[in-house]
Design a protein around this motif. Structure first.
Motif, short mmCIF file in Angstrom:
data_model
loop_
_atom_site.label_atom_id
_atom_site.label_comp_id
_atom_site.label_asym_id
_atom_site.label_seq_id
_atom_site.Cartn_x
_atom_site.Cartn_y
_atom_site.Cartn_z
N UNK A 309 50.32 46.27 35.08
CA UNK A 309 49.27 45.57 34.34
C UNK A 309 48.28 44.86 35.24
N UNK A 310 48.78 44.16 36.25
CA UNK A 310 47.86 43.37 37.08
C UNK A 310 47.02 44.26 37.99
N UNK A 311 47.54 45.45 38.36
CA UNK A 311 46.74 46.38 39.17
C UNK A 311 45.59 46.94 38.35
N UNK A 312 45.86 47.28 37.08
CA UNK A 312 44.78 47.75 36.19
C UNK A 312 43.75 46.64 36.00
N UNK A 313 44.24 45.38 35.84
CA UNK A 313 43.33 44.24 35.67
C UNK A 313 42.46 44.04 36.92
N UNK A 314 43.04 44.19 38.10
CA UNK A 314 42.27 44.04 39.35
C UNK A 314 41.19 45.11 39.46
N UNK A 315 41.49 46.31 38.97
CA UNK A 315 40.52 47.42 39.02
C UNK A 315 39.27 47.07 38.21
N UNK A 316 39.46 46.51 37.00
CA UNK A 316 38.30 46.11 36.19
C UNK A 316 37.61 44.88 36.79
N UNK A 317 38.40 43.99 37.41
CA UNK A 317 37.79 42.85 38.12
C UNK A 317 36.85 43.35 39.21
N UNK A 318 37.27 44.42 39.92
CA UNK A 318 36.45 44.95 41.02
C UNK A 318 35.12 45.53 40.53
N UNK A 320 33.31 43.91 38.55
CA UNK A 320 32.47 42.75 38.28
C UNK A 320 32.70 42.15 36.91
N UNK A 321 33.79 42.55 36.25
CA UNK A 321 34.08 42.02 34.92
C UNK A 321 34.99 40.79 35.01
N UNK A 322 34.93 39.98 33.95
CA UNK A 322 35.90 38.89 33.79
C UNK A 322 37.06 39.45 32.97
N UNK A 323 38.27 39.41 33.55
CA UNK A 323 39.44 40.02 32.94
C UNK A 323 40.46 38.94 32.60
N UNK A 324 41.03 39.02 31.40
CA UNK A 324 42.13 38.12 31.02
C UNK A 324 43.40 38.94 30.91
N UNK A 325 44.41 38.54 31.67
CA UNK A 325 45.70 39.24 31.64
C UNK A 325 46.72 38.36 30.93
N UNK A 326 47.35 38.91 29.88
CA UNK A 326 48.40 38.19 29.15
C UNK A 326 49.74 38.84 29.45
N UNK A 327 50.67 38.09 29.99
CA UNK A 327 52.01 38.63 30.25
C UNK A 327 53.00 37.93 29.34
N UNK A 370 38.94 34.35 41.21
CA UNK A 370 37.52 34.70 41.07
C UNK A 370 37.06 35.17 42.44
N UNK A 371 36.46 36.35 42.52
CA UNK A 371 36.16 36.94 43.82
C UNK A 371 34.75 37.54 43.86
N UNK A 372 34.25 37.69 45.10
CA UNK A 372 33.10 38.57 45.34
C UNK A 372 33.70 39.93 45.66
N UNK A 373 33.36 40.93 44.86
CA UNK A 373 33.98 42.25 44.99
C UNK A 373 33.40 43.00 46.18
N UNK A 376 27.96 46.93 47.18
CA UNK A 376 26.61 46.71 47.70
C UNK A 376 25.90 45.53 47.05
N UNK A 377 26.38 45.05 45.89
CA UNK A 377 25.60 44.09 45.12
C UNK A 377 26.22 42.70 45.03
N UNK A 378 27.27 42.44 45.84
CA UNK A 378 27.93 41.12 45.81
C UNK A 378 28.30 40.68 44.40
N UNK A 379 28.71 41.61 43.56
CA UNK A 379 29.06 41.26 42.18
C UNK A 379 30.31 40.38 42.16
N UNK A 380 30.34 39.50 41.18
CA UNK A 380 31.48 38.60 41.04
C UNK A 380 32.39 39.09 39.93
N UNK A 381 33.68 39.07 40.18
CA UNK A 381 34.67 39.42 39.16
C UNK A 381 35.71 38.32 39.08
#
Length: 591
Positions: A309-318, A320-327, A370-373, A376-381
């Motif tokens: 679950x958290x690997x899939x969440x990190x992928x969408x974070x990369x 530039x999305x805001x992801x909520x993970x519920x465990x 919260x990270x800078x991914x 090329x565009x310094x997007x934040x996720x």
């Protein structure tokens, strides 16, 4: 591929010999049916393997084949709206192939190889690319644009890039690298136990707005933060997580049902597709990934589900999305760790949990942030991790709760007594806390109202004073209190019943915007201030408490629709007028 043979079977733990060329965390195929397993310990040429399927029928001498690769997930279009098991096998495809019950040795690919996606390139031939660069996009659902990124470890110049409909295995881009030509598809793989890289970790300062008043006002969680929801059976953990998934202002939701009861998971699977997303108007599943690993599924897969679950969440974070993970719930995951540790004959720690429980919990929660991914565009996720904990008998001193509290910064303590009184959400305001208060408070003061922190502090001090005054009342009775103290009890009661209580199943009360929360809290505290003025002017407390109409309107303000929240200001004006009239009448009567 290295082939060994089984020498011992102990439930989900299998020991194989002649595995000296294999590595820890390699995925293996166990037995003649090819059951999926993962090496968790190496001793000489002997490998201890946790098997993610039922091991009945296995015996000594059966073959074990190592793939030479770690347990990984497939990342690409097709993740959203899907329902996977703990090792990313799609449950609908499993059902088609093997029926309603899990069958051993059934191989199903996580993502569809037949479905075609419309790929729109964002870069051109000759462009330089590095890991994380977005080469193109796919409209995965009506509400989420899936960004196809350059996988980690590839850097060079684009030699060719295509446009049109492709499957996730077809080549859409070729990159000329220092090590030769690399072909990119829309799918990439990533080992689940390794966090995905990013350019820089940021300080989380903005709140994950949930629309739940007790959370947003008193115990906020920052976007990119980590929170835990411990509570006994029946205290409302699952409903709290549903509310956060539905109303939290995250763009992607990953919900992991880890070792929960089958009927509870069925509710989630039935409800989520029917829930209307308040932001987009379409079903909530359009931006959700569900991982279902119920308590009757193989215990080892429960341990893997959290990482999947958290690997899939990190992928969408990369992206530039805001992801909520519920465990829901990490206690069941810890129980799987304990079972595997026991079968490995490791030295047990507190209550039989392995000594490394704390470090495993930290590994999981520290992947939030919260990270800078990369790109090329310094997007934040941002990835916000919210874990439910189910302590046996509601005992918050047990190891999983204590280990979690050492790591997370937000503690929403659910209270069985509040739940029995039908006070929901049953978050105890005296035992809960948030270490993001200062950062989020500054954001609230700048973006909602400049006196947000002042009002919150005032309300919390009233609730704390109420707790100490309650003890006096229980000992010597309410007559021992001064009228000023009795007024404090009335205002605190209003905060509890009119503000903190929230009906998750009411069309309007289920969600309150920050603007509405501010106006409601200000109104309740204004009643306290005006009433105190009246007391000083000689008005009796009974007359203030009996102001029926205005107090009813304050209590019903939670049912005012978002588009009409200016009506709360009108109640505040009427409150001042009513109190001034009471003071005038009281002053004449007392004269």
């Amino acid at each position: 591929m290295k082939t060994g043979r089984i020498i011992k079977v102990s439930g989900p733990l299998v020991v194989a010999e002649e595995m000296d060329d294999a590595n820890i965390y390699d995925v293996v195929k166990v037995g003649n049916q090819g059951l999926i397993g993962e090496i968790i310990e190496m001793r000489g040429d002997k490998a201890s393997i946790q098997v993610y399927e039922e091991t009945s029928g296995l015996g000594p001498g059966d073959p074990v084949i190592s793939s030479g690769e770690p347990l990984s997930v497939e990342l690409g279009p097709g993740l959203l709206e899907a329902i996977f098991d703990g090792i990313q096998r799609p449950l609908d495809k499993l059902a088609e192939k093997a029926g309603s019950f899990l069958t051993k040795g059934v191989e199903v690919l996580p993502l569809s190889r037949e479905r075609k996606w419309v790929f729109e390139p964002k870069l051109a031939v000759g462009d330089e690319v590095k890991p994380g660069y977005v080469i193109g996009t796919v409209q995965e659902t009506s509400v989420v644009l899936h960004k196809i990124m350059v996988p980690y470890g590839i850097e060079g110049k684009i030699k060719s890039i295509k446009d049109g409909e492709f499957t996730i295995e077809e080549v859409v881009c070729q990159v000329e690298t220092a090590n030769g030509l690399k072909e990119l598809t829309m799918m990439q793989k990533w080992p689940v136990r390794k966090g995905r890289p990013y350019a820089q970790k940021l300080n989380p300062i903005s709140p994950l707005v949930t629309g739940q008043r007790i959370v947003d006002t008193f115990f906020p969680v920052a976007k990119g933060g980590a929170a835990c929801v411990p509570g006994p059976f029946g205290s409302g953990k699952t409903v709290v997580q549903h509310q956060l998934a539905k109303w939290g202002d995250a763009e992607i939701v990953v919900y992991i049902g880890c070792g929960e009861r089958g009927n509870e998971m069925t509710d989630v699977l039935n409800e989520f597709p029917e829930l209307k997303d308040p932001k987009t108007g379409s079903t909530l599943m359009k931006r959700t990934v569900l991982i279902a690993n119920t308590s009757n599924m193989p215990v080892a897969a429960r341990e893997a589900s959290i990482y999947t679950g958290i690997t899939i969440a990190e992928y969408f974070r990369d992206m530039g999305y805001s992801v909520a993970l519920m465990a829901d719930s990490t206690s069941r995951w810890a129980e799987a760790l304990r079972e595997m540790s026991g079968r490995l004959e490791e030295m047990p720690g507190d209550e039989g949990y392995p000594a490394y429980l704390g470090s495993r919990l930290a590994e999981f929660y520290e992947r939030a942030g919260k990270v800078i991914c990369l790109g090329e565009d310094n997007r934040e996720g941002a990835l916000t991790a919210i874990g439910a904990v189910s302590p046996p008998g509601g005992d918050l001193s047990e190891p999983v709760t204590q280990g979690t509290l050492r790591i997370v910064k937000v503690f929403w303590g659910l209270d069985a007594q509040l739940a029995y009184k039908r006070h929901f959400p049953a978050i105890n305001w005296l035992s809960s806390y948030s270490l993001y208060l200062e950062k989020v408070g500054r954001w609230m003061n700048e973006n909602v109202a400049e006196d947000w922190v002042f009002l919150r502090t005032k309300a919390m001090s009233l609730l704390q004073e109420e707790a100490s005054l309650d003890e006096i009342v229980r000992l010597v009775g309410i007559d021992a209190l001064s009228e000023k103290d009795r007024l404090k009890l009335e205002v605190a009661k209003s905060i509890r019943e009119d503000y903190l209580m929230q009906n998750a199943f009411h069309e309007i009360d289920t969600y309150a915007s920050l603007a509405k929360q501010y106006k409601m809290l200000k109104l309740i505290l204004a009643f306290g201030d005006e009433a105190e003025k009246a007391l000083k002017a000689g008005v009796y407390l009974k007359e203030i408490i009996d102001m029926g109409d205005i107090r009813d309107r304050i209590a019903r303000s939670k049912y005012i629709a978002e588009e009409d929240i200016d009506n709360i200001d009108k109640i505040a004006v009427d409150l001042v007028e009513a109190m001034d009239k009471l003071i005038a009448e009281g002053g004449v009567a007392n004269a």
